[in-house]
Design an enzyme around this catalytic site. Structure first.
Site, PDB file in Angstrom:
ATOM      1  CB  CYS A  33      -0.960  -0.038   1.174  1.00  0.00           C
ATOM      2  SG  CYS A  33      -2.363   1.095   1.000  1.00  0.00           S
TER       3      CYS A  33
ATOM      4  CG  HIS B 187      -3.512  -3.954   2.799  1.00  0.00           C
ATOM      5  ND1 HIS B 187      -2.631  -3.505   3.774  1.00  0.00           N
ATOM      6  CD2 HIS B 187      -4.082  -2.847   2.257  1.00  0.00           C
ATOM      7  CE1 HIS B 187      -2.676  -2.181   3.818  1.00  0.00           C
ATOM      8  NE2 HIS B 187      -3.547  -1.756   2.913  1.00  0.00           N
TER       9      HIS B 187
ATOM     10  CD  GLU C   5      -1.305  -6.781   4.903  1.00  0.00           C
ATOM     11  OE1 GLU C   5      -1.533  -5.640   5.355  1.00  0.00           O
ATOM     12  OE2 GLU C   5      -0.848  -6.988   3.755  1.00  0.00           O
TER      13      GLU C   5
END
Length: 574
Positions: free
Chosen positions: A378, A505, A507
């Site tokens: 990001c 993102h 994750e």
């Protein structure tokens, strides 16, 4: 429908969320279930909360900005939740209800639905909470065709918080509403231990005393002590027959199966045996609280365990790498640079605001020039682009309009559809598609050479599409774009061991046993296994990253056990 409600007392951060997730895992392995975690805070969602106060904001596929506990549930249980699975007091008070079927209390009052009665917390707010829970409990989880057998509900906060009172009262009423055999309460509380005494494992005498004071059957009191890694918690519950106690209360004996957790057990034991290190420097703004980057940490753990490496994370405050710190606090400056230079890989996560931005650019430049594996997420991608424009294109004033609205070289700009007046829920949120522009780049190969991938987003700014050609002509490659081709999603340096930035993102979708492809790439490059992983993928190990990694691990000798000290790895709980 049957309900399991998990509450916590004495202090926050006790492990209530992990306990609820672990119970969910046992139920998933035994029957069907649903998670519905209410939170007592008055915010409508977690989107505007400070990471330093509340930990990270976890983003769901549907764009819901929720508490980090929902990330734990998704990771533990390998499911996808929705914003409706997260109930907050703010939502109860807000002006619309689930699926527009029911109205919130205030709307109902304005319409005269209460027939002139005085609107009160009891029964109107408490009834709204119960109605919401019943409604959500019948929504299938993760694409399932029918409702679950059991709904697991974690009540956020601690018993005694003033914000929790309407929820506590609502659940007290709810237990009678659904009837005996359909409601099970699990309470997680602190059992303090003096250092001179050592670990507190509840013996029979202690359990007997607790049973007498809290009117709970002695066999229903479970001890959850500190463990070497968090994946052991479901195993502790199973070994003490916690699932059987829940089945008994819910009249599920003879219906639910004994939970099978063979793969989960193997992973927990493998994690304890790792000793070959991989060191990742995380350069961010909120490094004072690791929960601010909880999903990033978990994704690093998933990948390192898959590659049989013991993870060490060095948290570096981005501002400590800057010249100003060198003048004002030389010790912090030297310590930060020592950690950066000792890292096998560097990760710059997302964030907001200009504090530490120069330090993040310094970290990206160090990784680029010294060929250190780098992943920017990001804002981490945006600063990598700005640093490239400054260093390679010679544009020292290149910037983001977030940090300098009047910059003459706006390489990162505010998205046209964004709101500049409202912060909450106004970003580009949730699952979006990224289309690969070529199949010969590292990111495409790590994702199994798919035409597109779907990852979760949370941002207001983007790379300026009008300036992309200048960057590409100078050697930066935008290997992933949105469906329009105008929004940059993935950037890479082709001749670097691993230098990748992503606007999304990754994750948030990493799971134990199913690591995020890009985090796997970072760890693989950091420990010299990138070629092996990519080679196995190219041989047709499939798009399943787990299968590819397992193939790479063939022939690796068993690793001698090296249990972590004090239940953590480098001070970081898994």
């Amino acid at each position: 429908m049957k309900y399991v409600v998990v509450t916590g007392g004495v202090v926050s951060g006790l492990g209530k969320g992990v306990t609820a997730s672990s119970i969910g895992l046992l139920l998933k392995a035994s029957s069907s279930f649903l998670l519905c975690p209410p939170d007592p805070y008055l915010n409508t969602d977690a989107g505007t909360m400070s990471p330093l106060e509340h930990g990270e904001v976890f983003v769901l596929d549907d764009g819901g900005e929720v508490d980090l506990d929902l990330g734990n549930y998704e990771r533990f249980l390998d499911i996808k939740l929705t914003r409706d699975n997260n109930i907050t007091t703010g939502k109860i008070y807000q002006a619309r209800y689930i699926h527009s079927i029911l109205h919130y209390v205030i709307d109902k009052e304005r319409k005269g639905d209460y027939l002139g009665k005085t609107v009160q917390v009891v029964p109107h707010i408490t009834n709204a909470i119960q109605e919401w829970i019943e409604k959500v409990a019948h929504i299938p989880v993760d694409g399932k065709t029918g409702p679950a057998d059991v709904c697991v509900i974690e009540l956020g906060g601690t018993i005694g918080d003033i914000e929790s009172m309407p929820f506590i009262e609502a659940f007290g009423q709810f237990s009678y509403r659904v009837g005996a055999g359909n409601f099970c309460l699990v309470h997680v509380s602190l059992v303090p231990v003096l250092n001179v005494v050592g670990e507190q494992a509840l013996d029979e005498n202690v359990k007997r005393k607790l049973s007498q004071f809290c009117q709970v059957l002695e066999e229903n009191i479970i001890t959850l002590y500190d463990v070497s890694n968090i994946w052991h918690i479901p195993l502790l519950l199973r070994d003490q027959k916690a699932h059987e106690a829940i089945f008994k209360v819910l009249n599920l004996n003879g219906v639910a199966q004994e939970p099978g957790l063979e793969e989960w057990t193997s992973r927990a034991e493998l994690c304890d045996m790792l000793h070959e290190p991989v060191r990742i420097a995380v350069v961010g703004k909120y490094t004072g609280l690791s929960d601010s980057y909880l999903s990033v940490l978990k994704a690093l753990v998933h990948s390192s365990v898959h590659l049989r490496k013991k993870l060490f994370v060095d948290w570096i405050p981005a501002s400590d790498l800057e010249d100003a710190t060198a003048r004002e606090n030389p010790d912090s400056y030297k310590a930060a640079w020592k950690l950066l230079k000792g890292a096998d890989g560097i990760l710059v996560p997302g964030g907001f605001g200009d504090r530490g931005v120069q330090g993040k650019m310094i970290a990206a430049k160090y990784a680029r020039e010294n060929r250190i594996p780098f992943l920017g997420i990001c804002l981490g991608m945006q600063i990598a682009v700005i640093e490239f424009a400054r260093s390679i294109l010679g544009l020292q004033d290149a910037n983001s309009t977030e940090f300098d609205p009047n910059t003459k070289n706006p390489y990162v700009i505010f998205m046209p559809e964004g709101s500049k007046t409202h912060m909450g829920g106004t970003m580009r949120l949730g699952s979006r598609r990224t289309y690969f522009q070529a199949m010969d780049c590292k990111s495409a190969k790590l994702y199994g050479c798919k035409r597109f991938v779907e990852e979760r987003h949370r941002h207001r700014y983007e790379v300026n599409p009008e300036l992309v050609s200048r960057l590409e002509n100078a050697g930066l490659s935008f290997t992933g774009k949105d469906e329009t081709g105008l929004r940059m999603e993935i950037v890479e340096l082709p001749n670097h061991p691993f230098y990748v930035g992503v606007q999304f993102h990754p994750e948030f979708k990493s799971r134990p046993g199913k690591p995020s492809p890009l985090f796997l790439g970072l760890i693989a490059a950091a420990c010299g296994q990138m070629d092996a992983v990519l080679q196995e993928l190219s041989k047709g190990a499939g798009t399943d990253i787990s299968a590819a990694v397992k193939a790479c691990q063939k022939g690796i000798p068993k690793i001698a056990a090296a249990a972590y000290v004090n239940g953590n790895c480098n001070g970081l709980h898994f």
